[in-house]
Scaffold this motif. Sequence first.
Motif, PDB file in Angstrom:
ATOM      1  N   LEU A 265      48.912  40.014  39.745  1.00 11.71           N
ATOM      2  CA  LEU A 265      47.940  41.101  39.891  1.00 11.71           C
ATOM      3  C   LEU A 265      48.059  42.111  38.754  1.00 11.71           C
ATOM      4  O   LEU A 265      47.048  42.568  38.193  1.00 11.71           O
ATOM      5  CB  LEU A 265      48.156  41.806  41.232  1.00 11.71           C
ATOM      6  N   GLU A 266      49.275  42.451  38.417  1.00 11.70           N
ATOM      7  CA  GLU A 266      49.492  43.439  37.357  1.00 11.70           C
ATOM      8  C   GLU A 266      48.918  42.959  36.040  1.00 11.70           C
ATOM      9  O   GLU A 266      48.238  43.705  35.321  1.00 11.70           O
ATOM     10  CB  GLU A 266      50.994  43.711  37.220  1.00 11.70           C
ATOM     11  N   GLU A 267      49.157  41.673  35.724  1.00 12.74           N
ATOM     12  CA  GLU A 267      48.645  41.124  34.471  1.00 12.74           C
ATOM     13  C   GLU A 267      47.120  41.013  34.508  1.00 12.74           C
ATOM     14  O   GLU A 267      46.442  41.307  33.514  1.00 12.74           O
ATOM     15  CB  GLU A 267      49.266  39.751  34.214  1.00 12.74           C
TER      16      GLU A 267
ATOM     17  N   TYR B  72      34.301  40.562  40.495  1.00  9.22           N
ATOM     18  CA  TYR B  72      35.703  40.927  40.236  1.00  9.22           C
ATOM     19  C   TYR B  72      36.626  40.224  41.234  1.00  9.22           C
ATOM     20  O   TYR B  72      37.732  39.794  40.874  1.00  9.22           O
ATOM     21  CB  TYR B  72      35.901  42.443  40.322  1.00  9.22           C
ATOM     22  N   LYS B  73      36.170  40.085  42.463  1.00 14.88           N
ATOM     23  CA  LYS B  73      36.967  39.350  43.453  1.00 14.88           C
ATOM     24  C   LYS B  73      37.158  37.894  43.015  1.00 14.88           C
ATOM     25  O   LYS B  73      38.239  37.330  43.169  1.00 14.88           O
ATOM     26  CB  LYS B  73      36.302  39.420  44.825  1.00 14.88           C
ATOM     27  N   ARG B  74      36.075  37.298  42.476  1.00 15.80           N
ATOM     28  CA  ARG B  74      36.195  35.920  41.986  1.00 15.80           C
ATOM     29  C   ARG B  74      37.133  35.847  40.793  1.00 15.80           C
ATOM     30  O   ARG B  74      37.868  34.862  40.624  1.00 15.80           O
ATOM     31  CB  ARG B  74      34.810  35.379  41.615  1.00 15.80           C
TER      32      ARG B  74
ATOM     33  N   GLU C 245      40.621  35.805  42.135  1.00 15.75           N
ATOM     34  CA  GLU C 245      40.917  34.482  42.710  1.00 15.75           C
ATOM     35  C   GLU C 245      41.213  33.473  41.611  1.00 15.75           C
ATOM     36  O   GLU C 245      42.148  32.673  41.726  1.00 15.75           O
ATOM     37  CB  GLU C 245      39.740  33.997  43.555  1.00 15.75           C
ATOM     38  N   ARG C 246      40.436  33.500  40.513  1.00 15.18           N
ATOM     39  CA  ARG C 246      40.685  32.576  39.401  1.00 15.18           C
ATOM     40  C   ARG C 246      42.056  32.810  38.791  1.00 15.18           C
ATOM     41  O   ARG C 246      42.753  31.856  38.409  1.00 15.18           O
ATOM     42  CB  ARG C 246      39.599  32.734  38.330  1.00 15.18           C
TER      43      ARG C 246
ATOM     44  N   PRO D  75      41.431  25.445  48.940  1.00 15.83           N
ATOM     45  CA  PRO D  75      40.825  26.774  49.017  1.00 15.83           C
ATOM     46  C   PRO D  75      41.912  27.818  49.189  1.00 15.83           C
ATOM     47  O   PRO D  75      43.001  27.500  49.676  1.00 15.83           O
ATOM     48  CB  PRO D  75      39.951  26.677  50.274  1.00 15.83           C
ATOM     49  N   ILE D  76      41.648  29.023  48.759  1.00 15.04           N
ATOM     50  CA  ILE D  76      42.557  30.129  49.070  1.00 15.04           C
ATOM     51  C   ILE D  76      41.718  31.251  49.664  1.00 15.04           C
ATOM     52  O   ILE D  76      40.541  31.412  49.342  1.00 15.04           O
ATOM     53  CB  ILE D  76      43.354  30.623  47.836  1.00 15.04           C
ATOM     54  N   ARG D  77      42.327  31.997  50.557  1.00 14.58           N
ATOM     55  CA  ARG D  77      41.641  33.094  51.224  1.00 14.58           C
ATOM     56  C   ARG D  77      42.222  34.414  50.712  1.00 14.58           C
ATOM     57  O   ARG D  77      43.443  34.609  50.729  1.00 14.58           O
ATOM     58  CB  ARG D  77      41.842  33.010  52.738  1.00 14.58           C
ATOM     59  N   LEU D  78      41.342  35.309  50.281  1.00 12.07           N
ATOM     60  CA  LEU D  78      41.756  36.654  49.877  1.00 12.07           C
ATOM     61  C   LEU D  78      41.202  37.660  50.877  1.00 12.07           C
ATOM     62  O   LEU D  78      40.000  37.691  51.134  1.00 12.07           O
ATOM     63  CB  LEU D  78      41.248  36.987  48.465  1.00 12.07           C
ATOM     64  N   PHE D  79      42.090  38.460  51.446  1.00 10.49           N
ATOM     65  CA  PHE D  79      41.686  39.507  52.391  1.00 10.49           C
ATOM     66  C   PHE D  79      41.884  40.865  51.711  1.00 10.49           C
ATOM     67  O   PHE D  79      43.012  41.228  51.391  1.00 10.49           O
ATOM     68  CB  PHE D  79      42.514  39.419  53.671  1.00 10.49           C
ATOM     69  N   TRP D  80      40.778  41.558  51.494  1.00 12.05           N
ATOM     70  CA  TRP D  80      40.819  42.864  50.831  1.00 12.05           C
ATOM     71  C   TRP D  80      40.899  43.945  51.900  1.00 12.05           C
ATOM     72  O   TRP D  80      39.942  44.180  52.631  1.00 12.05           O
ATOM     73  CB  TRP D  80      39.579  43.042  49.961  1.00 12.05           C
ATOM     74  N   ARG D  81      42.027  44.623  51.972  1.00 17.09           N
ATOM     75  CA  ARG D  81      42.276  45.605  53.032  1.00 17.09           C
ATOM     76  C   ARG D  81      42.242  47.025  52.446  1.00 17.09           C
ATOM     77  O   ARG D  81      42.966  47.333  51.504  1.00 17.09           O
ATOM     78  CB  ARG D  81      43.612  45.340  53.709  1.00 17.09           C
ATOM     79  N   SER D  82      41.408  47.878  53.039  1.00 15.17           N
ATOM     80  CA  SER D  82      41.186  49.236  52.514  1.00 15.17           C
ATOM     81  C   SER D  82      42.134  50.246  53.136  1.00 15.17           C
ATOM     82  O   SER D  82      42.512  50.133  54.303  1.00 15.17           O
ATOM     83  CB  SER D  82      39.742  49.677  52.807  1.00 15.17           C
ATOM     84  N   LYS D  83      42.476  51.247  52.316  1.00 13.91           N
ATOM     85  CA  LYS D  83      43.151  52.444  52.831  1.00 13.91           C
ATOM     86  C   LYS D  83      42.272  53.626  52.468  1.00 13.91           C
ATOM     87  O   LYS D  83      42.116  53.952  51.294  1.00 13.91           O
ATOM     88  CB  LYS D  83      44.521  52.626  52.173  1.00 13.91           C
TER      89      LYS D  83
END
Length: 458
Positions: free
Chosen positions: A364-366, A411-413, A416-417, A429-437
């Motif tokens: 993520l950082e990169e 940006y989400k895609r 994932e890439r 497949p991979i699942r990404l869950f975007w959780r808000s604060k």
Amino acid sequence: MSLPIVAIIGRPNVGKSTIVNRLAGTGAAIVYDEPGITRDRTYVNAYWGDRDFVVVDTGGLVFDDDTEFLPQIREQAALALKEASAALFIVDGQAGICAADEEIAQWLRQQSVPVVLAVNKCESAELGLSQASQFWELGLGEPFPMSGIHGNGTGELLDAVVAHLPLAEDLPDVDEVKIAIVGRPNVGKSSLLNAFVGENRAIVSPISGTTRDAIDTVIERDGKTYRLIDTAGIRRKKNVEYGAEFFGINRAFKAIRRADVVLLVLDAEDGVTEQDQKLVARIEEEGRSCVVVINKWDAVEKDSYTIYDHEKTLKERLYFIEWAEMIFVSAKTGQRVEKILELADVAAAAHKRRVTTSVINEVLEEAVRWHSPPTSRQGRQGKIYYGTQVSTQPPAIALFVNEASRFPENYKRYIERQFRQQLGFVGTPIRLFWRSKKVREVENTGSPTNRATRVKSH
């Protein structure tokens, strides 16, 4: 298989599949009030007392008719007997002895396998003995009255069966890769299974709908164990009538759910149809890893550019599983068939992969360093705090962010890439869950304090 095998033999519609389900304690075999439902060999595990064994269901035997699938059904029954330690010959107690029973009994007496005679449909305990007694005439020993539906007489029957079985080895738990072979009718699924096994494990015919059950076959390659699940061809729902095909398609969908990897078999000449796209959507929805197998490649006229043109067209039509590996094969000639298992291994490993939180956050950082989240017109920018993997099969990653709505789909895609490229999630497949604060300022003793007040899943 290391467990002893019991072959179920009999003419059509005597209740063989009902008895298979009774012995296995499952609904593994399709049961429907129509002769000829079972065609291939269907294997299920069963046990009695402290003895484990495998029951193999076979199609109804008819010796004096060579129409449709009957010769292939006889071949499958003969193959089942060849590998069996005992045969369970099923007859119909309500119908009594018929010429077909006598013909099968004569054939069984010529085999080297011990035979136990089960007189099915003896629903009444009082009438069961008299119904069964007439079958002494078949010359196969004691007939056991029983009911596949109600279970009457099953214990006595199984006592007689296991007496003929060798003691099974103490088998360790085997880590096997479950591979479901799915596709439209007549794309070559059963031919592909036979190419893997090296024998006529499943009946192959140009007639649509030949395979009805989901057929499990276990093979070994290079010290690895694979459970191959051949399935019925899946047609459009509106073209399927209630009956054998309906049940077979339901078994195919269940096979997708229990598989580690799905082989989606396409016809190289037909390309991707609308029904294929619906199957792809089903595979993705179930979260299964996938390898796209383009069969009948030998039938395509080609030059040095053909495979690249086909691959480009297919990927455009299957864009929503762009993560799946693609291979062009011929089940008929065996071209590249063994390569499929290598791709399945990669997909299965990715499907089960678990990555540490530290590695996920390095990716993520990169990713953010190379491409930071966009800023909205209001000057608000998305911010990713951290990510962690929450489950496998398929891999699922939770990303904790300031506000999920600030991250557009492109940006989400992109994120994932990055996970796919950096972590090797190939074929799954991979699942990404975007959780808000949501952050708000709260007055506390006169000074503002940032406090997380709510977590919302997206």
